[in-house]
Design a protein around this motif. Sequence first.
Motif, PDB file in Angstrom:
ATOM      1  N   VAL A  56       0.863  -1.176   0.000  1.00  0.00           N
ATOM      2  CA  VAL A  56       0.000   0.000   0.000  1.00  0.00           C
ATOM      3  C   VAL A  56       0.900   1.226   0.000  1.00  0.00           C
ATOM      4  O   VAL A  56       1.935   1.244   0.647  1.00  0.00           O
ATOM      5  N   ASP A  57       0.513   2.256  -0.700  1.00  0.00           N
ATOM      6  CA  ASP A  57       1.352   3.456  -0.823  1.00  0.00           C
ATOM      7  C   ASP A  57       1.129   4.446   0.297  1.00  0.00           C
ATOM      8  O   ASP A  57       1.551   5.596   0.197  1.00  0.00           O
ATOM      9  N   ARG A  58       0.508   4.033   1.376  1.00  0.00           N
ATOM     10  CA  ARG A  58       0.283   4.961   2.479  1.00  0.00           C
ATOM     11  C   ARG A  58       1.072   4.488   3.696  1.00  0.00           C
ATOM     12  O   ARG A  58       1.342   3.299   3.848  1.00  0.00           O
ATOM     13  N   PRO A  59       1.454   5.386   4.549  1.00  0.00           N
ATOM     14  CA  PRO A  59       2.186   4.996   5.753  1.00  0.00           C
ATOM     15  C   PRO A  59       1.297   4.228   6.714  1.00  0.00           C
ATOM     16  O   PRO A  59       0.104   4.483   6.822  1.00  0.00           O
ATOM     17  N   VAL A  60       1.906   3.232   7.374  1.00  0.00           N
ATOM     18  CA  VAL A  60       1.200   2.402   8.330  1.00  0.00           C
ATOM     19  C   VAL A  60       1.985   2.412   9.628  1.00  0.00           C
ATOM     20  O   VAL A  60       3.206   2.255   9.620  1.00  0.00           O
ATOM     21  N   ALA A  61       1.301   2.599  10.737  1.00  0.00           N
ATOM     22  CA  ALA A  61       1.967   2.583  12.041  1.00  0.00           C
ATOM     23  C   ALA A  61       2.433   1.163  12.335  1.00  0.00           C
ATOM     24  O   ALA A  61       1.714   0.200  12.074  1.00  0.00           O
ATOM     25  N   PRO A  62       3.649   0.970  12.860  1.00  0.00           N
ATOM     26  CA  PRO A  62       4.178  -0.369  13.103  1.00  0.00           C
ATOM     27  C   PRO A  62       3.297  -1.198  14.037  1.00  0.00           C
ATOM     28  O   PRO A  62       3.069  -2.378  13.795  1.00  0.00           O
ATOM     29  N   ALA A  63       2.789  -0.635  15.101  1.00  0.00           N
ATOM     30  CA  ALA A  63       1.964  -1.387  16.038  1.00  0.00           C
ATOM     31  C   ALA A  63       0.669  -1.823  15.378  1.00  0.00           C
ATOM     32  O   ALA A  63       0.190  -2.935  15.604  1.00  0.00           O
ATOM     33  N   ALA A  64       0.098  -0.980  14.562  1.00  0.00           N
ATOM     34  CA  ALA A  64      -1.157  -1.325  13.899  1.00  0.00           C
ATOM     35  C   ALA A  64      -0.951  -2.442  12.885  1.00  0.00           C
ATOM     36  O   ALA A  64      -1.792  -3.318  12.743  1.00  0.00           O
ATOM     37  N   ALA A  65       0.179  -2.450  12.197  1.00  0.00           N
ATOM     38  CA  ALA A  65       0.456  -3.482  11.193  1.00  0.00           C
ATOM     39  C   ALA A  65       0.612  -4.847  11.869  1.00  0.00           C
ATOM     40  O   ALA A  65       0.120  -5.847  11.371  1.00  0.00           O
ATOM     41  N   GLU A  66       1.282  -4.911  13.018  1.00  0.00           N
ATOM     42  CA  GLU A  66       1.494  -6.181  13.702  1.00  0.00           C
ATOM     43  C   GLU A  66       0.215  -6.696  14.338  1.00  0.00           C
ATOM     44  O   GLU A  66      -0.082  -7.880  14.287  1.00  0.00           O
ATOM     45  N   SER A  67      -0.564  -5.813  14.937  1.00  0.00           N
ATOM     46  CA  SER A  67      -1.758  -6.278  15.631  1.00  0.00           C
ATOM     47  C   SER A  67      -2.859  -6.674  14.655  1.00  0.00           C
ATOM     48  O   SER A  67      -3.669  -7.528  14.961  1.00  0.00           O
ATOM     49  N   ALA A  68      -2.879  -6.090  13.472  1.00  0.00           N
ATOM     50  CA  ALA A  68      -3.928  -6.413  12.512  1.00  0.00           C
ATOM     51  C   ALA A  68      -3.706  -7.788  11.884  1.00  0.00           C
ATOM     52  O   ALA A  68      -4.652  -8.488  11.565  1.00  0.00           O
ATOM     53  N   MET A  69      -2.471  -8.204  11.725  1.00  0.00           N
ATOM     54  CA  MET A  69      -2.175  -9.437  11.010  1.00  0.00           C
ATOM     55  C   MET A  69      -1.732 -10.577  11.927  1.00  0.00           C
ATOM     56  O   MET A  69      -1.480 -11.662  11.462  1.00  0.00           O
ATOM     57  N   GLY A  70      -1.618 -10.361  13.193  1.00  0.00           N
ATOM     58  CA  GLY A  70      -1.120 -11.418  14.058  1.00  0.00           C
ATOM     59  C   GLY A  70       0.357 -11.235  14.298  1.00  0.00           C
ATOM     60  O   GLY A  70       0.978 -10.295  13.821  1.00  0.00           O
ATOM     61  N   ARG A  71       0.961 -12.147  15.025  1.00  0.00           N
ATOM     62  CA  ARG A  71       2.341 -11.950  15.438  1.00  0.00           C
ATOM     63  C   ARG A  71       3.341 -12.047  14.302  1.00  0.00           C
ATOM     64  O   ARG A  71       4.277 -11.297  14.254  1.00  0.00           O
ATOM     65  N   HIS A  72       3.189 -12.982  13.418  1.00  0.00           N
ATOM     66  CA  HIS A  72       4.221 -13.192  12.407  1.00  0.00           C
ATOM     67  C   HIS A  72       3.784 -12.723  11.035  1.00  0.00           C
ATOM     68  O   HIS A  72       4.234 -13.246  10.029  1.00  0.00           O
ATOM     69  N   GLY A  73       2.905 -11.787  11.010  1.00  0.00           N
ATOM     70  CA  GLY A  73       2.534 -11.188   9.735  1.00  0.00           C
ATOM     71  C   GLY A  73       1.611 -12.043   8.894  1.00  0.00           C
ATOM     72  O   GLY A  73       1.647 -11.967   7.674  1.00  0.00           O
ATOM     73  N   GLY A  74       0.796 -12.877   9.475  1.00  0.00           N
ATOM     74  CA  GLY A  74      -0.121 -13.700   8.710  1.00  0.00           C
ATOM     75  C   GLY A  74      -1.353 -14.025   9.513  1.00  0.00           C
ATOM     76  O   GLY A  74      -1.406 -13.812  10.719  1.00  0.00           O
ATOM     77  N   ILE A  75      -2.327 -14.554   8.863  1.00  0.00           N
ATOM     78  CA  ILE A  75      -3.544 -14.942   9.547  1.00  0.00           C
ATOM     79  C   ILE A  75      -3.354 -16.355  10.085  1.00  0.00           C
ATOM     80  O   ILE A  75      -2.903 -17.246   9.381  1.00  0.00           O
ATOM     81  N   ASN A  76      -3.706 -16.556  11.336  1.00  0.00           N
ATOM     82  CA  ASN A  76      -3.510 -17.851  11.991  1.00  0.00           C
ATOM     83  C   ASN A  76      -4.729 -18.728  11.749  1.00  0.00           C
ATOM     84  O   ASN A  76      -5.695 -18.700  12.508  1.00  0.00           O
ATOM     85  N   ILE A  77      -4.697 -19.524  10.677  1.00  0.00           N
ATOM     86  CA  ILE A  77      -5.829 -20.388  10.349  1.00  0.00           C
ATOM     87  C   ILE A  77      -5.427 -21.857  10.275  1.00  0.00           C
ATOM     88  O   ILE A  77      -6.249 -22.695   9.929  1.00  0.00           O
ATOM     89  N   LEU A  78      -4.186 -22.172  10.601  1.00  0.00           N
ATOM     90  CA  LEU A  78      -3.740 -23.555  10.479  1.00  0.00           C
ATOM     91  C   LEU A  78      -4.546 -24.510  11.349  1.00  0.00           C
ATOM     92  O   LEU A  78      -4.801 -25.646  10.959  1.00  0.00           O
ATOM     93  N   HIS A  79      -4.942 -24.047  12.520  1.00  0.00           N
ATOM     94  CA  HIS A  79      -5.694 -24.935  13.413  1.00  0.00           C
ATOM     95  C   HIS A  79      -7.026 -25.360  12.804  1.00  0.00           C
ATOM     96  O   HIS A  79      -7.634 -26.319  13.256  1.00  0.00           O
ATOM     97  N   GLN A  80      -7.472 -24.666  11.776  1.00  0.00           N
ATOM     98  CA  GLN A  80      -8.729 -25.017  11.120  1.00  0.00           C
ATOM     99  C   GLN A  80      -8.538 -26.040  10.000  1.00  0.00           C
ATOM    100  O   GLN A  80      -9.509 -26.608   9.502  1.00  0.00           O
ATOM    101  N   LYS A  81      -7.321 -26.263   9.594  1.00  0.00           N
ATOM    102  CA  LYS A  81      -7.050 -27.180   8.485  1.00  0.00           C
ATOM    103  C   LYS A  81      -7.033 -28.628   8.978  1.00  0.00           C
ATOM    104  O   LYS A  81      -6.430 -28.946   9.999  1.00  0.00           O
ATOM    105  N   SER A  82      -7.670 -29.509   8.246  1.00  0.00           N
ATOM    106  CA  SER A  82      -7.753 -30.905   8.676  1.00  0.00           C
ATOM    107  C   SER A  82      -6.403 -31.606   8.632  1.00  0.00           C
ATOM    108  O   SER A  82      -6.182 -32.582   9.328  1.00  0.00           O
TER     109      SER A  82
END
Length: 101
Positions: free
Chosen positions: A10-36
């Motif tokens: 995205v071409d707009r500035p993003v606050a570091p805390a907001a970027a980490e909290s929006a996506m989870g700890r490691h920069g991704g959505i945690n959905i593995l527990h839902q996978k069979s």
Amino acid sequence: LKAQALDPHVDRPVAPAAAESAMGRHGGINILHQKSWHVWRLDNRLTVERDELRHAAEQREATSAQELTAFRAKVEQLRRRGQGKEDAEAPPAALSAPAPT
């Protein structure tokens, strides 16, 4: 003012805390527990444990059967030797055919 980090997507500035909290700890959505297929799901761990226990039991049974067959062959050989017969006359029945279960 503090310099804000730029999001590469995205071409707009993003606050570091907001970027980490929006996506989870490691920069991704945690959905593995839902996978069979996920290896750390409880049902998959229990399946693996059950299969390992079943395999160990099968191995114990196979080893026990082999030891019993070898024992019977040795007893037969000792009986023939005790009766004065030679070992080369006939192969022991335990070695020529598997023992019935």
